[in-house]
Write an enzyme that holds these catalytic residues in place. Structure first.
Site, PDB file in Angstrom:
ATOM      1  N   ASP A  77      23.926 -50.803  40.051  1.00  0.00           N
ATOM      2  CA  ASP A  77      22.777 -51.707  39.939  1.00  0.00           C
ATOM      3  C   ASP A  77      22.490 -52.457  41.242  1.00  0.00           C
ATOM      4  OD1 ASP A  77      20.872 -53.528  39.158  1.00  0.00           O
ATOM      5  OD2 ASP A  77      21.995 -54.287  37.443  1.00  0.00           O
ATOM      6  N   SER A 116      16.874 -51.878  39.449  1.00  0.00           N
ATOM      7  CA  SER A 116      17.314 -51.670  38.076  1.00  0.00           C
ATOM      8  C   SER A 116      16.140 -51.262  37.173  1.00  0.00           C
ATOM      9  CB  SER A 116      18.031 -52.936  37.571  1.00  0.00           C
ATOM     10  OG  SER A 116      18.783 -52.673  36.422  1.00  0.00           O
TER      11      SER A 116
END
Length: 321
Positions: free
Chosen positions: A161, A47
């Site tokens: 993510d 991320s």
């Protein structure tokens, strides 16, 4: 801080975890490592950790630092390109374009350091580790918090993510070849933390008054503008509901509800995985008070990352002395 050259003569892997706006703390950690004479050989990021890791692997970490410290709240909010209706609230193209302006290398394998970007296959739930190919596409996928950013389609899969499966990818760093792993966990204290911390090296920005809502107000305008373009003038009831989402009260807005729910889950996953796969040095900056959209608090996050990294490096070296 003096270093032991023998300790850090091993292949060192740096693991940068997920955490949205808390991710600017990674820059402080990198600064502390450089001052300690630690040479990093491998970088693994999830991320926001993937984004910072890409700049670091490209040798552009100071460029990133200077850029984020110059951004004001309005500029940050304008990076969030609203898309209604779709599989996420934000498309992420503006963020990708901004990264592309500073990283000239097109593919991950062209970077100065080996980089692995961790993503999640939304269809299978499997972890996807990307070590080659388009660097912006990989970053864009890894930062795609479900429900907030639209997924990235790659080879028939929809990637989101990486924090959903591996928020602090220590195992990936070892698989890359690291003998000594330094990991940064940004989410360990996110539950129940809304206080403001202070340090001699930086000044915290209070979460009260106009400062707290500047980004949210710009997002409201972006949402309304998008709705006008796509559906014509939105009704008064719709406008009222949007403003209610973002109104100035302690209740979390839609972005914080989605992000916090995911980060609470990631915190539990991280705790379990770190017990099974502990790094040699674990850095856990105290960042629970920084919210999902608090990207304007970069100086504060950087300072806390730097402070905690120095403490943990010193402790590690004392044990090895």
């Amino acid at each position: 801080m003096k270093t032991n050259k023998h300790i850090f003569s091993k292949k060192v892997g740096l693991v940068l975890g997920s955490g949205s706006a808390r991710g600017w703390a990674h820059l402080g950690v990198i600064q502390a490592l450089a001052e300690a004479g630690v040479r990093v050989d491998y970088v693994a990021g999830t991320s926001i950790g993937a984004l910072v890791g890409a700049f670091y692997a490209a040798g552009k970490i100071e460029t990133l630092r200077n850029t984020i410290l110059e951004l004001d709240r309005k500029q940050i909010a304008l990076l969030f390109d609203m898309v209604f209706p779709k599989s996420g609230l934000i498309d992420g193209k503006k963020i990708a374009d901004s990264v592309r302006e500073h990283i000239s290398e097109k593919n991950i394998e062209e970077l100065s350091l080996p980089l692995c970007v961790i993503c999640t296959d939304l269809n299978t739930g499997c972890e996807v580790n990307i070590q080659d190919g388009d660097i912006i596409e990989a970053i864009r996928a890894s930062i795609s918090v479900p429900g907030i950013f639209t997924p990235v389609k790659k080879n028939g899969a929809f990637l989101v993510d990486g924090g959903l499966v591996n928020p602090v990818p220590v195992n990936v760093s070892r698989q890359m070849g690291a003998d000594l792993v330094i990991a940064v966990d940004l989410n360990h204290d996110i539950v129940g933390k809304r206080s403001v911390i202070h340090s001699e090296s930086y000044t915290a920005v209070p979460l009260t008054g106009r400062n707290r809502f500047a980004v949210q107000n710009t997002l409201v305008r972006n949402i309304i503008d998008t709705l006008k373009k796509r559906t014509g003038a939105p009704s008064a009831s719709v406008l009222s509901q949007i403003k209610q989402w973002m109104k100035k009260d302690p209740a979390p807005n839609i972005f914080e509800v989605l992000a916090s729910s995911i980060y609470i889950m990631e915190m539990q996953i991280t705790a379990t995985r770190l017990k099974a796969e502990p790094p040699d040095i674990l850095i856990q900056p105290k960042l629970g008070h920084i919210r999902f959209l608090d990207f304007h608090r970069a100086q504060e996050a950087i300072g806390e990352g730097y402070r905690e990294a120095r403490i943990q490096i010193a402790r590690f070296m004392e044990k090895k002395a």
